[in-house]
Enzyme design. Sequence first.
Site, PDB file in Angstrom:
ATOM      1  N   ASP A 185     -11.298   2.779   4.401  1.00  0.00           N
ATOM      2  CA  ASP A 185     -11.717   1.375   4.296  1.00  0.00           C
ATOM      3  C   ASP A 185     -13.239   1.246   4.261  1.00  0.00           C
ATOM      4  OD1 ASP A 185      -9.828  -0.669   4.081  1.00  0.00           O
ATOM      5  OD2 ASP A 185      -9.121  -0.330   6.120  1.00  0.00           O
ATOM      6  N   LYS A 208       0.845  -1.204   0.000  1.00  0.00           N
ATOM      7  CA  LYS A 208       0.000   0.000   0.000  1.00  0.00           C
ATOM      8  C   LYS A 208       0.881   1.256   0.000  1.00  0.00           C
ATOM      9  CE  LYS A 208      -3.844  -2.511   1.995  1.00  0.00           C
ATOM     10  NZ  LYS A 208      -4.676  -2.912   3.118  1.00  0.00           N
ATOM     11  N   GLN A 226      -4.721  -1.874   9.521  1.00  0.00           N
ATOM     12  CA  GLN A 226      -4.672  -3.170   8.840  1.00  0.00           C
ATOM     13  C   GLN A 226      -5.287  -4.255   9.725  1.00  0.00           C
ATOM     14  OE1 GLN A 226      -3.760  -3.542   5.664  1.00  0.00           O
ATOM     15  NE2 GLN A 226      -4.054  -5.754   5.659  1.00  0.00           N
TER      16      GLN A 226
HETATM   17  N1  GUN Z   1      -7.079  -6.951   5.723  1.00  0.00           N
HETATM   18  C1  GUN Z   1      -7.390  -7.604   4.575  1.00  0.00           C
HETATM   19  N2  GUN Z   1      -7.981  -6.774   3.691  1.00  0.00           N
HETATM   20  C2  GUN Z   1      -8.040  -5.563   4.285  1.00  0.00           C
HETATM   21  C3  GUN Z   1      -8.546  -4.292   3.861  1.00  0.00           C
HETATM   22  O1  GUN Z   1      -9.070  -4.098   2.751  1.00  0.00           O
HETATM   23  N3  GUN Z   1      -8.422  -3.291   4.775  1.00  0.00           N
HETATM   24  C4  GUN Z   1      -7.876  -3.483   6.019  1.00  0.00           C
HETATM   25  N4  GUN Z   1      -7.823  -2.438   6.835  1.00  0.00           N
HETATM   26  N5  GUN Z   1      -7.399  -4.645   6.425  1.00  0.00           N
HETATM   27  C5  GUN Z   1      -7.481  -5.671   5.566  1.00  0.00           C
END
Ligand code: GUN
Length: 289
Positions: A120, A53, A97
């Site tokens: 998110d 990311k 995350q």
């Molecule tokens: N863990 C797996 N996919 C995601 C996501 O799209 N966002 C977040 N914050 N954690 C994740």
Amino acid sequence: MTGVKIDGKEIAQSVKDRVKKAVEELKTQGVNPCLATILVGENPASATYVRNKHKACEEVGIATKDHKLDANITQNQLNEIIENLNNDNEVHGILVQLPLPEQLDEFTTTSRISPLKDVDGLTPHNAGLLAMKKAVLVACTPSGVMEMFDYHNIDLNGKNVVLINRSNLVGKPLYHLLLEKNATVITCHSRTKNLSEFCQNADIVITAVGDRNKFTLTPEMIKEGAVVIDVAISRFNEKLVGDSDYDQIIQKASFATPVPGGVGPMTVAMLLKNTITAASLSSQIGRQS
Ligand code: GUN
């Protein structure tokens, strides 16, 4: 019949190109888009996702703030860090995350994020707006899947869609997005009886189980010409796999996504898009006050 590959890398690049232009535009207006990430603990898969990311942000000119926290941090300590980021005018998007270590509650944590910085789409506010067809910030994987349908002009109107996932990050937001496009959506999960029957009747199957010991979507389970979107990614027999074997499923499907190189890159691209949306929101609010 061999179907068409839905190439997540290619579609993600087209999103990133648009984001890059939007970042340049925002910068001319004095807004420097910035994403803050929070990674708690040392889960290697999560660390890789967060690294990817950051790399993607760098590619399009989005600034980042990186918070790597001890696995034993308390809920109160984490809440305080989120609160500080909520109040930091330099930060436009906040991503915690997931999954989190046991002592931390996902709902408590994500609910603390300002809805305006919730890239998110996980806060109750943004999840509620999505259910009301008023969404601004939508969970990244679901909006990435919708972008894939759009890119290939896959019409959803009146289609039977089977979702194999009911999570807040994937299944539930997708349910609303698909419904908005007039699809008939059935949400299946681990307790669903006769899953194969549901899949065989589906024009589109979107699967996100992520455990090959529990589930594999085989060609026998889909109808000829179905569209298969494989959201899952897990390690199985030393390989990264989805819920289906792309090489087999594409023999029967009209469109399918590979793993890796399918939905994964889309999740990252949509995070970048959400970050510039959040940055634009902040500049609009700044102008109003
Ligand atoms: N863990 C797996 N996919 C995601 C996501 O799209 N966002 C977040 N914050 N954690 C994740």
